[in-house]
Structures are given as structure tokens and as C-alpha cells.
Design an enzyme around this catalytic site. Structure first.
Site, PDB file in Angstrom:
ATOM      1  N   PHE A 176      14.672 -40.541-103.031  1.00 20.77           N
ATOM      2  CA  PHE A 176      15.526 -39.413-103.414  1.00 20.77           C
ATOM      3  C   PHE A 176      16.241 -39.670-104.739  1.00 20.77           C
ATOM      4  O   PHE A 176      16.505 -38.745-105.490  1.00 20.77           O
ATOM      5  CB  PHE A 176      16.550 -39.114-102.316  1.00 20.77           C
ATOM      6  CG  PHE A 176      15.950 -38.496-101.089  1.00 20.77           C
ATOM      7  CD1 PHE A 176      14.989 -37.500-101.193  1.00 20.77           C
ATOM      8  CD2 PHE A 176      16.338 -38.898 -99.825  1.00 20.77           C
ATOM      9  CE1 PHE A 176      14.423 -36.922-100.067  1.00 20.77           C
ATOM     10  CE2 PHE A 176      15.785 -38.325 -98.684  1.00 20.77           C
ATOM     11  CZ  PHE A 176      14.827 -37.335 -98.802  1.00 20.77           C
ATOM     12  N   HIS A 181      19.932 -42.562 -97.781  1.00 20.15           N
ATOM     13  CA  HIS A 181      20.280 -41.430 -98.643  1.00 20.15           C
ATOM     14  C   HIS A 181      20.155 -40.163 -97.792  1.00 20.15           C
ATOM     15  O   HIS A 181      19.050 -39.670 -97.562  1.00 20.15           O
ATOM     16  CB  HIS A 181      19.326 -41.408 -99.854  1.00 20.15           C
ATOM     17  CG  HIS A 181      19.790 -40.555-100.989  1.00 20.15           C
ATOM     18  ND1 HIS A 181      19.588 -40.897-102.312  1.00 20.15           N
ATOM     19  CD2 HIS A 181      20.450 -39.362-101.006  1.00 20.15           C
ATOM     20  CE1 HIS A 181      20.111 -39.939-103.094  1.00 20.15           C
ATOM     21  NE2 HIS A 181      20.622 -39.007-102.313  1.00 20.15           N
ATOM     22  N   LEU A 182      21.295 -39.692 -97.321  1.00 21.59           N
ATOM     23  CA  LEU A 182      21.263 -38.599 -96.347  1.00 21.59           C
ATOM     24  C   LEU A 182      20.699 -37.313 -96.955  1.00 21.59           C
ATOM     25  O   LEU A 182      20.691 -37.132 -98.176  1.00 21.59           O
ATOM     26  CB  LEU A 182      22.646 -38.372 -95.739  1.00 21.59           C
ATOM     27  CG  LEU A 182      23.806 -37.932 -96.625  1.00 21.59           C
ATOM     28  CD1 LEU A 182      23.751 -36.462 -96.964  1.00 21.59           C
ATOM     29  CD2 LEU A 182      25.119 -38.236 -95.922  1.00 21.59           C
ATOM     30  N   HIS A 183      20.231 -36.440 -96.097  1.00 23.26           N
ATOM     31  CA  HIS A 183      19.615 -35.188 -96.529  1.00 23.26           C
ATOM     32  C   HIS A 183      19.594 -34.214 -95.360  1.00 23.26           C
ATOM     33  O   HIS A 183      19.531 -34.627 -94.208  1.00 23.26           O
ATOM     34  CB  HIS A 183      18.206 -35.439 -97.062  1.00 23.26           C
ATOM     35  CG  HIS A 183      17.361 -36.313 -96.184  1.00 23.26           C
ATOM     36  ND1 HIS A 183      17.537 -37.693 -96.106  1.00 23.26           N
ATOM     37  CD2 HIS A 183      16.372 -36.020 -95.325  1.00 23.26           C
ATOM     38  CE1 HIS A 183      16.668 -38.198 -95.249  1.00 23.26           C
ATOM     39  NE2 HIS A 183      15.949 -37.211 -94.739  1.00 23.26           N
ATOM     40  N   ILE A 184      19.630 -32.942 -95.676  1.00 24.94           N
ATOM     41  CA  ILE A 184      19.577 -31.885 -94.662  1.00 24.94           C
ATOM     42  C   ILE A 184      18.163 -31.298 -94.654  1.00 24.94           C
ATOM     43  O   ILE A 184      17.651 -30.882 -95.692  1.00 24.94           O
ATOM     44  CB  ILE A 184      20.590 -30.759 -94.987  1.00 24.94           C
ATOM     45  CG1 ILE A 184      22.019 -31.316 -95.023  1.00 24.94           C
ATOM     46  CG2 ILE A 184      20.462 -29.616 -93.978  1.00 24.94           C
ATOM     47  CD1 ILE A 184      23.048 -30.312 -95.544  1.00 24.94           C
TER      48      ILE A 184
END
Ligand SMILES: [Zn+2]
Length: 153
Positions: free
Chosen positions: A12, A105-108
Site C-alpha cells: 500500500f 497498513h489498515l484498509h477498508i
């Protein structure tokens, strides 16, 4: 976070500068961006990703959270316009046991759904046969994001 703090191996973080990654990005915001999932569950499987390399929601600033929420709203509208799905899964998997493929690495995720799909628990992390070529999906969605984005502010 400065660029030097971005881990080189994070897809990301790399996506913004990497040729392959850039092909998958369909919309760029100020603090976050929208990218196609390389291994989509369905056509139009999108991810809203903060620019900063952050693993926990608690570490996001409120303006980042706000922009991610606005981008998620924008994604909903774009997916409805592009695919007219019967439903959309919106969600996050925080941590490996929760099903996160990329844990740091957070994500929706936004996954358009139709009657007859399997349930949400099987959505994330599976490699599926591509229902539509990714470059074609990107071509289809970018103008929709472009057209709808200004109306959010
Ligand atoms: Zn990252």
C-alpha cells in the site's frame, strides 16, 4: 509520517509510486486513496487506504478517519453507478486472525454483492477467478470517481 518511514515492502505504501500499483489506484484523496483489490472477490472490489502506514484505527488522526469515511461513501456511490450490486460489504480486518492479508497498513474493503454469493466470512483473502480484467475495472471506475468526488465537499 515522512516517506523515509514508509516500509519498502508494504504494497500500500509502494502502490503510489509503483507502476503496477498505480494501475490499480482509481482515486486519490489528500490523506487516503482508493485502490482495486488485486485479487478481487467480485468485480469492483475496492479498498480505501490511508496514505500513512498505520495498522490500528486508534493511530489514525480524525481528519484521516473523516476522509476515509467520505471516500467509503464515494466508493458506495461509484459501485452503485458502475455495477448496480444488490448489496455491498464494507469492512476491515485488523490483524492476521481477523483475516487481514496486509496486517501493518489498515484498509477498508468494499465488495459489491449479488444474491447467491457466499457469505462475508469467506470474502477477504481468497484468490478468485477474475470476473473482469483489472485494467478494465480501473478504466470503468476512474471517471465515475472523478465525476462524483467534487460533490462530496
Ligand atoms: Zn504501508
Amino acid at each position: 509520517m515522512t516517506r523515509s518511514e514508509e516500509p519498502a515492502g508494504c504494497v500500500f505504501c509502494v502502490a503510489k509510486t509503483d507502476g503496477d500499483g498505480r494501475q490499480l489506484i482509481v482515486h486519490e484523496g489528500t490523506l487516503a486513496y482508493v485502490i482495486l483489490n488485486k485479487f478481487p472477490y467480485n468485480a469492483g472490489h475496492l479498498m480505501v487506504v490511508p496514505h500513512r502506514h498505520v495498522a490500528q484505527l486508534a493511530r489514525l488522526e480524525s481528519d484521516e478517519l473523516n476522509e476515509m469515511a467520505l471516500l467509503t461513501q464515494l466508493c458506495e456511490r461509484v459501485l452503485n453507478d458502475a455495477y448496480s450490486p444488490q448489496g455491498i460489504n464494507v469492512g476491515m480486518n485488523l490483524g492476521r486472525p481477523a483475516g487481514a492479508g496486509i496486517v501493518d497498513h489498515l484498509h477498508i474493503h468494499l465488495v459489491p454483492r449479488w444474491n447467491g454469493d457466499t457469505n462475508f466470512m469467506t470474502v477477504v483473502g481468497e484468490v478468485r477467478v477474475l470476473p473482469e480484467e483489472l485494467p478494465r475495472t480501473a478504466e470503468r471506475l476512474r471517471p465515475l470517481f472523478h465525476g462524483l468526488a467534487p460533490k462530496l465537499s
